[in-house]
Structure formats: structure tokens, C-alpha cells
Design a protein around this motif. Structure first.
Motif, short mmCIF file in Angstrom:
data_model
loop_
_atom_site.label_atom_id
_atom_site.label_comp_id
_atom_site.label_asym_id
_atom_site.label_seq_id
_atom_site.Cartn_x
_atom_site.Cartn_y
_atom_site.Cartn_z
N LEU A 91 0.86 -1.17 0.00
CA LEU A 91 0.00 0.00 0.00
C LEU A 91 0.90 1.23 0.00
N GLU A 92 1.04 1.84 -1.17
CA GLU A 92 1.88 3.02 -1.31
C GLU A 92 1.09 4.13 -1.99
N VAL A 93 1.05 5.29 -1.35
CA VAL A 93 0.32 6.45 -1.86
C VAL A 93 1.32 7.58 -2.06
N PRO A 94 1.22 8.32 -3.17
CA PRO A 94 2.21 9.37 -3.42
C PRO A 94 2.16 10.48 -2.38
N GLN A 95 3.32 10.94 -1.97
CA GLN A 95 3.43 12.07 -1.04
C GLN A 95 3.67 13.33 -1.86
N ARG A 96 2.62 14.06 -2.15
CA ARG A 96 2.71 15.24 -3.01
C ARG A 96 1.94 16.40 -2.41
N VAL A 97 2.23 17.59 -2.90
CA VAL A 97 1.49 18.77 -2.49
C VAL A 97 0.02 18.59 -2.88
N GLY A 98 -0.86 18.87 -1.93
CA GLY A 98 -2.29 18.80 -2.20
C GLY A 98 -2.87 17.41 -2.15
N VAL A 99 -2.11 16.41 -1.71
CA VAL A 99 -2.60 15.03 -1.63
C VAL A 99 -2.57 14.58 -0.17
N ARG A 100 -3.67 14.01 0.29
CA ARG A 100 -3.80 13.53 1.67
C ARG A 100 -4.37 12.12 1.63
N PHE A 101 -3.86 11.23 2.47
CA PHE A 101 -4.41 9.87 2.56
C PHE A 101 -4.69 9.56 4.02
N ASP A 102 -5.96 9.41 4.36
CA ASP A 102 -6.36 9.01 5.72
C ASP A 102 -6.48 7.49 5.71
N ALA A 103 -5.54 6.82 6.33
CA ALA A 103 -5.42 5.37 6.20
C ALA A 103 -6.02 4.62 7.38
N GLY A 104 -6.62 3.48 7.07
CA GLY A 104 -7.06 2.56 8.10
C GLY A 104 -6.19 1.31 8.14
N TYR A 105 -5.37 1.13 7.10
CA TYR A 105 -4.52 -0.06 6.98
C TYR A 105 -3.16 0.34 6.40
N ARG A 106 -2.20 -0.57 6.58
CA ARG A 106 -0.88 -0.45 5.97
C ARG A 106 -0.61 -1.69 5.15
N GLY A 107 0.45 -1.63 4.33
CA GLY A 107 0.87 -2.83 3.65
C GLY A 107 1.21 -3.92 4.65
N GLY A 108 0.75 -5.14 4.40
CA GLY A 108 0.95 -6.26 5.32
C GLY A 108 -0.23 -6.51 6.24
N ASP A 109 -1.14 -5.54 6.37
CA ASP A 109 -2.34 -5.72 7.19
C ASP A 109 -3.36 -6.57 6.44
N THR A 110 -4.27 -7.15 7.20
CA THR A 110 -5.33 -7.97 6.63
C THR A 110 -6.68 -7.29 6.81
N VAL A 111 -7.42 -7.13 5.72
CA VAL A 111 -8.77 -6.59 5.78
C VAL A 111 -9.71 -7.71 6.20
N SER A 112 -10.36 -7.53 7.33
CA SER A 112 -11.19 -8.59 7.92
C SER A 112 -12.58 -8.62 7.30
N PRO A 113 -13.14 -9.81 7.12
CA PRO A 113 -14.52 -9.91 6.63
C PRO A 113 -15.55 -9.50 7.68
N ARG A 114 -15.12 -9.29 8.93
CA ARG A 114 -16.06 -8.97 10.00
C ARG A 114 -16.40 -7.48 10.10
N PHE A 115 -15.66 -6.65 9.36
CA PHE A 115 -15.90 -5.22 9.43
C PHE A 115 -16.06 -4.65 8.03
N ASP A 116 -16.26 -3.33 7.94
CA ASP A 116 -16.49 -2.77 6.62
C ASP A 116 -15.21 -2.80 5.79
N SER A 117 -15.35 -2.44 4.51
CA SER A 117 -14.27 -2.66 3.55
C SER A 117 -13.38 -1.45 3.33
N LEU A 118 -13.55 -0.37 4.11
CA LEU A 118 -12.80 0.86 3.88
C LEU A 118 -11.32 0.70 4.25
N ILE A 119 -10.45 0.80 3.25
CA ILE A 119 -9.00 0.75 3.48
C ILE A 119 -8.49 2.13 3.87
N GLY A 120 -9.00 3.14 3.20
CA GLY A 120 -8.58 4.50 3.48
C GLY A 120 -9.26 5.47 2.55
#
Length: 581
Positions: free
Chosen positions: A355-384
Motif C-alpha cells: 500500500l503506497e500512496v504518493p506524497q505530493r502537495v495537495g494530496v492527503r491519505f487518511d489510512a485505516g490499513y498499511r501494507g501487510g495488514d489484513t482486511v477482515s470480513p467482520r468489518f467494513d471494507s474501507l481501506i482509506g
């Protein structure tokens, strides 16, 4: 104001921790055993594990959350969004234990958090509303009576909660029973309350909402508005601020209506008043008595830290602003969900390899996960959430497209390719989008019969870009418009390569699960004859229901699962025998 317990998980829990750090407040995260290594835990100053509950959702266990907050020495609880964020009972119990609930008062949540009583409050405040039931609906018969009286289609909705959960459009009396059962199940699973009501469904409207903040000193201010019309399954995919193409007098009227309603309700904190807008006519939809998923776009165009404002208000401070700020530039947000656009946006839990997001002027990423994390089927699907700001809307669209092109997510498919199609379309560029537009105009072009979960976005080196979703290649010219391409023409691939499929390929007569999840309902029995499109089972994953339907006329030979069974993607669900009659 020294320590706050965050009664949530994922992206919003991390966001609240960041706000606490900026204010010099200690943050306490809660987590299940499964979430022990999650990003929101790493971002908090302290963390406490929640014990398992019979329901399987400790984040809905009010007693445990309050006990943990008291034991941790917290002064307050921040509920985030979803879960217990709009529970009047939870707010009341928090205050009774001597803690501060960071949100509206319990009595306000009881009025505005319940969509039925919120409609009544809007009417009393002189805010126009969509025709709807005067109270909770007791069953399918009342829904049919409402539809026959007010006209079809109608919308069956959860009286509590939000985020598109517990909502079903019903276009005819014959669809009511199934919609009623599905909406009630989904609402109960997501919010712990299956109460439903019904209202007239307006098909050609925009979804525009007003951000409001109110303190305990009598100050109520509309911070600005947002357009959230790009939706599927009543869930927002793209949000922007300010709402484009709204006449100034209509914008002002919506803001005044939102402030009038919140003032009349004695509102405290950060909240959103949502409207349907058609031409220059608008109708009240609901109040979300919490921080919204899409709050970052308002923050970027106003400079107001809404989460910090929410915390300060809860501790008795006055608003930092006294009037609606003039928006500066334009901001757009894309929700990055672990869902497969090529298979009807099926949730796809799994491990995020990168999970890599560009670090640029005017770009923001509000993350719920990082690379290596597992998205669980027990919760919603929002990664970020990928958010950009620019000096005007056209620049914001271009900046967001470039940010998506440079984003690298592997391991699970995401909704980013679908967002690229939207952002590149002429209709979006012209703000000619309603809440039905995506499902009617965009989603059919994303569907694929291939069943693969891969998705790719790339430049074509010329005057356009390519989007590959589930093996289908779509070319989007720079000037807008969509047309098909061929696999042989596919350019370099850079983003979002997901797993190749849900598991073993189905053999003739086999119906296999399109995803990992839980069997909520089995709609057929062995020996039943079904037609093409008839429902066979209903699966639930990530708080969303998905109906598995018959692909052709057949006889049900063998049921391989039962209600409440947990299945993996590709699991054999039903065996059928073809019919030729």
C-alpha cells in the motif's frame, strides 16, 4: 481534558488519535485480538484489548467500552462514526459514568439520530421533507400501503445508523417482503437496531449535505456543503467540497435550513444535515449526529479541523469560527474500499501486500490499513480515503487522477479503477451527476463475466487513459466519454493487482460462493425449481449483504450449506440440475 478513549477502529480511530496528539491529549485505542496489530492501535498512545462478545462485535459492547474507559482513567469517549456513534443510550450511559461523550447530547441523538423523529423535527423547523411514513413501519403490509398511496418506487430505511446500511429501494409490491427482511437484517447487524421506516424514493436528485458545528454557548455555524452524489448501494464513493453548480441562493437556503434545524434541536458538536437536491428544490434527508467519513474535503477548503473542533466543543469551549467560511479552492475525496468493481463491488477481505500512496502537495491519505495488514470480513471494507485539494475543481480532478495513477495497492482489489472512470467522465466534469447516475451509467460498464478480481489503471501514452477491471479494458479519452478496448491493446500496468479469483472454478451445475462471508439466509429447498435470477442464498461480508442468484432455469439438487455457515470464496454452496422446459 487529558485522556480520550476512542470507541472505534480503522481509519476514523486513527484520525481521532491524530487530533488528540495535536491538542496534547492522550489517546486510548481499543481493539479485538484480531486488531491487535492494526494501524489505529499503533497511532494511539495507549491500547486496551476488548474481550470477545457473543455477538462477535466488541465495538458494539457499550458496557465493556465504558468500563475500559473508566479503568484507563479517560475523561471522555469519542465514538467515531458507525458502531455506537449515534446511540442515545450509549451517550447517556457514558455521561452517567461521569465521562464526557464527544458528540450530541443523548436527548438530541434520540431525536435526530432516529430518522423518523428527525423528519418530524425538520417539519417543525420549517425544513421541506420527502414524503414518508409518520413513524416506524411494522411490516411489509404497511410498506405496500405506503407505496400504493404515494407511488412507487419507495425506500425502506433503517431508522438508526447510516452509511447506506439497512436501505433498500423497492419498485413494486412484489419486492417488498425480500427488501424488508434484508434491510432489517443489515440494520440489526450494523447498528444493533432493526427498526425500519419508509419514504418516497426520488430518483433524479443530487445528494448535497451541509456541515454544521454547534457549541454549548448558543453558536451554530454552517461550515460549508459537500456533494456526495456518486454512490452505489446508497454508499458514497466520491465526495467533494464545495458542491459544484449550486445556485448561490439555494446554497444559502440549505445552509440556513440546516442551522435552523440544529438550533431548534439544541444540537451540540459536529453534525451533518443531508438533503436531496433537484434543480433548485431541496428536501431534508437525515441528520448524521457524528463526524462524517467525508469530513476531510470540508477541512481542506475551510482550514477548520473538524475533529479537533468536536473535541473542544465537548469540553465546553466556544467555536473557533463565528460564520460560514468562504471556501478556498476545491477538494475531492475517493473512498478506497476492498471491493471488486468487476464483480458488482463484492467485498474482498484479505491481506494487503503493498500500500503506497504518493506524497505530493495537495494530496492527503487518511489510512485505516498499511501494507501487510489484513482486511477482515467482520468489518467494513474501507481501506482509506484519498483526498486532494487544488485551486479549482478542474485542477482537483486532474490532481486526483494523477494521485490514483501513482497509488500502488496489491493483494486485494479496490474501488480505485471505478473512481478513475467517474473522474474521467464528461458528466462528472460538468457536475451532471445524480445519486442514480453511477449505477445506471458507470457500473454496467465495469461488470465482467470473467470473474477475475484484477484491476489496473494506466496512461496510454496518447490522449487518454486505460482502465482494466476484471479483464475488461475500457479506454477513457481525455475529453471524456468511455469506449471499449481489447486486451491486446493493454498498456503498462501499475496499480492495484488483486488476487486472480475467489477460489475453485465452478463446474456445470455448481453454484460457488463469490466471496468469503456468512450465510444469512437460504431461500430454496432441495427439489425446488428456480428461474434465472431467482435468489438462492444471501451472504454477508463486511456488513453488506449479497444475494446469490440462479444463472439459468434449474432444479435445486443439493444444498451444501445452511444458515449461519461461514464460507470461503469459491466454496460450493448449491448443486443444481439444468431444466430444459
Amino acid at each position: 481534558m487529558k485522556k480520550i478513549l476512542i470507541a472505534n477502529r480503522g481509519e476514523i480511530a486513527g484520525r481521532v488519535s491524530e487530533a488528540c496528539a495535536a491538542l496534547g491529549i492522550t489517546s486510548v485505542a481499543v481493539h479485538t485480538e484480531e486488531d491487535a496489530g492494526a494501524l489505529h492501535v499503533a497511532l494511539a498512545d495507549e491500547a486496551v484489548r476488548l474481550d470477545p462478545t457473543p455477538s462477535g462485535t466488541p465495538y458494539l459492547d457499550a458496557t465493556a467500552l465504558i468500563d475500559v474507559a473508566v479503568d484507563a482513567g479517560a475523561d471522555a469517549i469519542h465514538p467515531g462514526y458507525g458502531f455506537l456513534s449515534e446511540s442515545a443510550d450509549f451517550a447517556q450511559r457514558v455521561e452517567e459514568r461521569g465521562l464526557v461523550f464527544i458528540g450530541p447530547r443523548a436527548e438530541t441523538l434520540a431525536t435526530l439520530g432516529d430518522k423518523v423523529s428527525a423528519r418530524s423535527a425538520a417539519i417543525d423547523a420549517g425544513v421541506p421533507v420527502v414524503p414518508g411514513s409518520g413513524g416506524p413501519v411494522g411490516g411489509p403490509v404497511q410498506v405496500i400501503e405506503f407505496g400504493d398511496t404515494h407511488g412507487w418506487p419507495v425506500l425502506v430505511k433503517a431508522a438508526h445508523g447510516g452509511g447506506g446500511r439497512g436501505m433498500r429501494v423497492v419498485r413494486a409490491a412484489s419486492e417488498v417482503d425480500a427488501a424488508w427482511q434484508a434491510a432489517g437484517r443489515e440494520a440489526l447487524a450494523a447498528f444493533g437496531d432493526g427498526t425500519l421506516f419508509v419514504e418516497r424514493y426520488i430518483e433524479s436528485a443530487r445528494h448535497v449535505e451541509v456541515q454544521v458545528i454547534a457549541d454549548t454557548h448558543g453558536n451554530v455555524v454552517a461550515v460549508g456543503d459537500r456533494d456526495c452524489s456518486v454512490q452505489r448501494r446508497h454508499q458514497k464513493l466520491i465526495e467533494e467540497a464545495p458542491a459544484a453548480g449550486v445556485a448561490p441562493r439555494v446554497r444559502e437556503a440549505m445552509a440556513e435550513a440546516a442551522v435552523r434545524l440544529c438550533r431548534a434541536a439544541g444540537y451540540r458538536g459536529v453534525g451533518t444535515v443531508e438533503f436531496l437536491l433537484e434543480g433548485e428544490e431541496f428536501w431534508f434527508l437525515e441528520v448524521n449526529g457524528r463526524i462524517q467519513v467525508e469530513h476531510p474535503v470540508t477541512e481542506l477548503v475551510t482550514g477548520v479541523d473538524l475533529v479537533a473542533e468536536q473535541i473542544r466543543i465537548a469540553f465546553g469551549q466556544e467555536l473557533s469560527i463565528t460564520s460560514t467560511p468562504q471556501p478556498r479552492g476545491h477538494a475531492i475525496q475517493v473512498r478506497v474500499n476492498a471491493e471488486d468493481p468487476g464483480r458488482g463491488f463484492l467485498p474482498v477481505p484479505g491481506r494487503i501486500e503493498k500500500l503506497e500512496v504518493p506524497q505530493r502537495v495537495g494530496v492527503r491519505f487518511d489510512a485505516g490499513y498499511r501494507g501487510g495488514d489484513t482486511v477482515s470480513p467482520r468489518f467494513d471494507s474501507l481501506i482509506g480515503k484519498l483526498i486532494v485539494w487544488a485551486t479549482d475543481r478542474d485542477q482537483a480532478i486532474r490532481r486526483l487522477l494523477r494521485a490514483i495513477d501513482s497509488t500502488d495497492i496489491t493483494g486485494v482489489p479496490t474501488t480505485l479503477p471505478a473512481a478513475t472512470v467517474v473522474l474521467s467522465s464528461e458528466e462528472f466534469a460538468c457536475s451532471d451527476v445524480t445519486t442514480r447516475w453511477f449505477e445506471m451509467q458507470i457500473e454496467p460498464g465495469l461488470a465482467s463475466s470473467g470473474g477475475t478480481s484484477s484491476a489496473t489503471v494506466a496512461e496510454d501514452g496518447g490522449d487518454g487513459r486505460w482502465v482494466e477491471v476484471a479483464g475488461q479494458v475500457i479506454r477513457i479519452p481525455r475529453a471524456g466519454g468511455i469506449r471499449g478496448g481489447t486486451a491486446a491493446q493493454r498498456p503498462r500496468t501499475r496499480m492495484n493487482r488483486g488476487p486472480a479469483g475467489p477460489g475453485a472454478a465452478a463446474q456445470p451445475g455448481e453454484v460457488r460462493s463469490p466471496m468469503a462471508g456468512t450465510v444469512l439466509a437460504v431461500h430454496v429447498r432441495e427439489g425446488d425449481q428456480v428461474e434465472s435470477g431467482d435468489p438462492l442464498l444471501t451472504l454477508e461480508a463486511m456488513k453488506m449483504e449479497n444475494v446469490v442468484r440462479a444463472a439459468a432455469p434449474a432444479t435445486v439438487a443439493t444444498l451444501h450449506v445452511e444458515t449461519n455457515a461461514i464460507v470461503e470464496g469459491g466454496s460450493l454452496l448449491v448443486t443444481v440440475s439444468p431444466r430444459t422446459d
